[in-house]
Enzyme design. Structure first.
Site, short mmCIF file in Angstrom:
data_model
loop_
_atom_site.label_atom_id
_atom_site.label_comp_id
_atom_site.label_asym_id
_atom_site.label_seq_id
_atom_site.Cartn_x
_atom_site.Cartn_y
_atom_site.Cartn_z
N ARG A 97 140.32 143.45 61.77
CA ARG A 97 141.73 143.29 61.42
C ARG A 97 142.23 141.91 61.86
NH1 ARG A 97 142.94 148.25 59.51
NH2 ARG A 97 144.88 147.38 58.79
N GLU A 99 154.02 148.36 58.74
CA GLU A 99 153.21 147.84 59.85
C GLU A 99 153.18 148.82 61.03
OE1 GLU A 99 151.23 145.48 59.55
OE2 GLU A 99 152.02 144.47 57.80
N ASN A 108 149.98 151.09 62.22
CA ASN A 108 149.46 150.96 63.59
C ASN A 108 149.33 152.32 64.27
OD1 ASN A 108 149.16 148.22 63.54
ND2 ASN A 108 150.95 147.75 64.78
#
Ligand SMILES: Nc1ncnc2c1ncn2[C@@H]1O[C@H](COP(=O)(O)OP(=O)(O)OP(=O)(O)O)[C@@H](O)[C@H]1O
Ligand SMILES: [Mg+2]
Lengths: 110, 148
Positions: free
Chosen positions: B106, B48, B52
């Site tokens: 998203r 994650e 990002n």
């Protein structure tokens, strides 16, 4: 990551294999959306039996397709999620919108 | 409480490197008596944070730098620091909200997952300078039992 698409009447079965992260997400999304343009395709089945990892990028593809299918008044199902994958599906809340099944045969029963 | 062990590595902001980064951290963390479930959760939070950095921090530019430092402390806690030199976050509070995303395609779940699977999460970020995410997992009682 492998993807296998199979159309049975108006249901597109998507069998995925490997790790479903940002590297694969875009390509898989494109392939599914292409098939969703076909009016014949109403329902989607995500077969995750052979998926060993999913993160928010993969999940985004699954949840995004749910929205598209609903616009077409179709249904979506997820089958075969392994415990690691299932944990993420549950945490995202998608299991409240999309029923989870053990395998493809189980959907046929309902 | 001194440092027991650490690794530090950097790599370019390529999508191919996300799986490399999470596998590396997972392999290093397996020095602790983690279950396979623990390792999977650790791999997820790394995935994650690195995703990002690539997607938001660097707007998918592929020749930028991401750094990771993983530390196993004396108390057997695990600390993971993921750092980028990208565009930074304007409003950290908002970014951390579940389902908030600056990208309408998203889901805004990344920080929620990072928070769910760690005991501490700090975000340091400055617009134009970059973002540093620190994640910490404590050594659990179950692990203590398994270890004794
Ligand atoms: N490294 C970063 N650099 C710049 N902005 C970031 C960074 N990390 C997160 N953000 C900002 O924080 C928001 C929330 O991040 P989060 O991971 O929770 O959701 P997302 O990435 O938008 O969606 P998802 O993780 O579900 O794919 C992002 O939309 C982005 O605006
Ligand atoms: Mg994210």
């Amino acid at each position: 990551m492998d993807i296998e698409l199979k159309l049975i009447r108006n249901t597109l079965i998507i069998r995925l294999k490997g790790e479903f992260d940002m590297l694969k997400a875009e390509k898989i999304r494109r392939q599914i959306d292409e098939r969703l343009q076909d009016d014949q395709v109403r329902n989607l089945v995500f077969n995750l039996e052979k998926v060993s990892f999913v993160d928010s990028s993969g999940l985004g593809v699954i949840i995004g397709r749910y929205k598209k299918v609903k616009e077409k008044d179709g249904n979506m199902y997820i089958v075969g999620a392994q415990p690691v994958v299932k944990k993420i599906l549950v945490l995202s809340g998608i299991n409240k919108l999309v029923p989870l099944f053990k395998n493809e045969q189980e959907i046929m029963k309902v | 409480m001194g440092i027991k062990n650490y690794v530090h590595f950097e790599f370019s902001s390529l999508p191919e490197n996300v799986s490399f980064a999470r596998a590396c951290v997972g392999a290093f963390a397996s020095q602790l008596d983690y279950t396979l479930d623990d390792i999977e959760e650790i791999k997820l939070v790394v995935s994650e944070a690195v995703s990002n950095s690539i997607i938001h921090g660097y707007d998918n530019k592929t020749n930028q730098k991401i750094e990771i430092t993983v530390t196993i402390n004396e108390d057997r806690s695990l600390e993971i620091i993921i750092k980028d030199y990208g565009k930074g976050i304007e409003n950290i509070e908002k970014a951390m909200e579940a389902t908030y995303s600056s990208d309408p395609s998203r889901m805004g779940l990344g920080f929620t997952f990072m928070k769910s699977f760690t005991d501490e999460m700090d975000i340091l970020s400055k617009p134009g300078e970059g973002t540093c995410v620190r994640l910490k997992r404590n050594f659990t009682n179950e692990q203590k039992e398994a270890f004794s």
